[in-house]
Scaffold this active site. Structure first.
Site, mmCIF file in Angstrom:
data_model
loop_
_atom_site.group_PDB
_atom_site.id
_atom_site.type_symbol
_atom_site.label_atom_id
_atom_site.label_comp_id
_atom_site.label_asym_id
_atom_site.label_seq_id
_atom_site.Cartn_x
_atom_site.Cartn_y
_atom_site.Cartn_z
ATOM 1 N N THR A 230 0.839 -1.207 0.000
ATOM 2 C CA THR A 230 0.000 0.000 0.000
ATOM 3 C C THR A 230 0.868 1.249 0.000
ATOM 4 O O THR A 230 0.606 2.208 -0.736
ATOM 5 C CB THR A 230 -0.929 -0.011 1.230
ATOM 6 O OG1 THR A 230 -1.865 -1.075 1.087
ATOM 7 C CG2 THR A 230 -1.681 1.302 1.362
ATOM 8 N N ASN B 298 -5.858 -9.173 -7.516
ATOM 9 C CA ASN B 298 -5.830 -9.848 -6.217
ATOM 10 C C ASN B 298 -7.075 -10.675 -5.939
ATOM 11 O O ASN B 298 -7.053 -11.572 -5.099
ATOM 12 C CB ASN B 298 -5.639 -8.823 -5.093
ATOM 13 C CG ASN B 298 -6.635 -7.692 -5.160
ATOM 14 O OD1 ASN B 298 -6.829 -7.070 -6.203
ATOM 15 N ND2 ASN B 298 -7.286 -7.409 -4.061
ATOM 16 N N GLN C 45 0.678 -9.284 -5.999
ATOM 17 C CA GLN C 45 0.209 -10.673 -6.048
ATOM 18 C C GLN C 45 1.054 -11.551 -6.959
ATOM 19 O O GLN C 45 1.008 -12.784 -6.840
ATOM 20 C CB GLN C 45 -1.245 -10.706 -6.527
ATOM 21 C CG GLN C 45 -2.243 -10.168 -5.528
ATOM 22 C CD GLN C 45 -2.456 -11.088 -4.327
ATOM 23 O OE1 GLN C 45 -2.135 -12.275 -4.373
ATOM 24 N NE2 GLN C 45 -2.997 -10.546 -3.243
ATOM 25 N N SER D 113 5.533 -7.166 -2.746
ATOM 26 C CA SER D 113 5.170 -7.359 -1.336
ATOM 27 C C SER D 113 5.801 -8.617 -0.771
ATOM 28 O O SER D 113 5.714 -9.693 -1.371
ATOM 29 C CB SER D 113 3.648 -7.432 -1.206
ATOM 30 O OG SER D 113 3.279 -7.766 0.124
ATOM 31 N N CYS E 78 -8.238 -6.833 2.244
ATOM 32 C CA CYS E 78 -8.211 -5.436 2.671
ATOM 33 C C CYS E 78 -9.602 -4.819 2.718
ATOM 34 O O CYS E 78 -9.789 -3.747 3.251
ATOM 35 C CB CYS E 78 -7.296 -4.620 1.757
ATOM 36 S SG CYS E 78 -5.581 -5.166 1.813
#
Length: 388
Positions: free
Chosen positions: A75, A154, A182, A202, A328
């Protein structure tokens, strides 16, 4: 009555830390704990580990080490890339293009930029979640400064034609950012070949720890920092480095680089068994996302006459962890913006289920889900107000 078996099918939400990753991290909590900006030997030892980690993370995407900065989350990386690129290039134009199925952190960054005077264009997607390259080309104008299209969605796992998107952007002289949270570590990424200027990765989606992520910034691309007050990460992300998490992220990248091809083939086979079994054994079940151009670990279904949250709770009673969509936004009761963008009606989008497989998913896990899920669907339909 089935014997309950604890089964994790939500690897897209987050992954457990690989024991090999944890082992690599441990010395950096209490033995090699120096601040990377300190001049003494503790600091220099930490600095050396940081730069070694940068080399490894860069290698996974064919980037240069100096093109990688570390952040605390995907994010944060997406916010920094969007806002940083927008403000650094505001003298060239004010137009930004995204897709309708981006993660909320990209959508809401774009919305915020819209309030700061930038013009935002949101591209539609087809029933599989793919953008139209011709539409992208038409929407780019002389004021366009940035295009941000995610690599793999995602929720539905659809993989966008990133190389072609990057080629169009470069021919038009526009920066191209992709959210690869992802996909990094699951499918090959080559930032040079794919014409990518900015890329988000990530750690926690690829068996690394939470609290670490990266932003690839192609050499020569300018972005404005969002934080101020230190010289960390080339002055673009000042904050004391979370070295244990970054070392773990690098170890996770190293493992994925070695095991990606084998693991991708293994997971794809299990995913195909899952998709085939669900579509064969459950009436009125449909697959969301592209049948082929999708992440190897993603299966996303729509079941008629079933409400997704009830389905997730019933699966949890059978010790199966799944989700209706993005972790999320899973607490929100609104229909998924991704599924609505595919053309589903709100009541159809509410009947979705995301099952995502991972490194420790076995064939017996898939078989367990295929035994449990049809019975749960049948029971929910018997009490469904949607079924006449």
């Amino acid at each position: 009555m089935f014997m309950k078996k604890k089964t994790y099918m939500d690897y897209a939400a987050t992954t457990p830390v690989d024991k090999r990753v944890l082992k690599a991290m441990l010395p950096f909590f209490s033995e090699k704990f120096g601040n990377t900006m300190s001049l003494h030997s503790f600091g220099q030892e930490a600095k050396e580990a940081l730069e070694e980690s940068r080399v490894v993370v860069a290698g996974l995407m064919n980037a240069l080490p100096e093109e990688i900065i570390f952040t605390a989350s995907a994010t944060e990386s997406n916010n920094l890339s969007m806002k940083g690129a927008a403000f650094a290039n505001k003298n060239k134009g004010n137009h930004i293009i995204i897709s309708a199925i981006e993660h909320h952190c990209v959508l809401e960054s774009a919305e915020w930029l819209g309030k700061q005077g930038f013009e935002i264009t949101k591209l539609k997607v087809d029933k599989y979640g793919l953008i139209d390259l011709t539409e992208l080309e038409k929407e780019i104008k002389k004021e366009t400064i940035l295009v941000s299209i995610m690599h793999a969605n995602n929720e539905i796992g659809t993989v966008e034609p990133i190389e072609e998107i990057g080629k169009i952007c470069h021919e038009k002289g526009v920066l191209f950012h992709t959210d690869a949270a992802q996909s990094l570590g699951k499918i090959p990424i080559d930032v040079k070949k794919m014409n990518i200027d900015l890329l988000t990765g990530s750690s926690q989606k690829m068996y690394g720890p939470k609290g670490a992520a990266c932003l690839f910034i192609r050499k020569g691309v300018k972005i404005e920092p969002m934080l101020h007050g230190g010289g960390h990460e080339f002055g673009l992300r000042p904050s004391t480095i979370n070295l244990p998490a970054i070392v773990g992220f690098a170890k996770a990248c190293n493992i994925c680089r070695k095991e990606m091809i084998y693991e991708g083939a293994r997971i794809s086979k299990l995913r195909n068994e899952l998709i085939g079994g669900v579509l064969k054994n459950i009436p009125d079940a449909l697959l969301n996302g592209h049948p082929e151009k999708r992440l190897p670990n993603n299966a996303n279904f729509w079941f008629k006459f079933v409400e997704g949250e009830s389905l997730v709770f019933q699966l949890d009673f059978s010790c199966i962890a799944a989700s209706t969509g993005s972790a999320c936004s899973s607490a929100q009761l609104t229909a998924s913006h991704v599924l609505l963008a595919l053309g589903l009606k709100p009541e159809q989008a509410h009947g979705s289920l995301r099952l995502t497989l991972g490194r420790w998913t076995k064939e017996k896990d898939v078989k367990y889900v295929l035994k449990v899920l049809p019975e749960i669907i049948k029971k929910l339909r018997e009490i469904s107000p949607f079924k006449k």
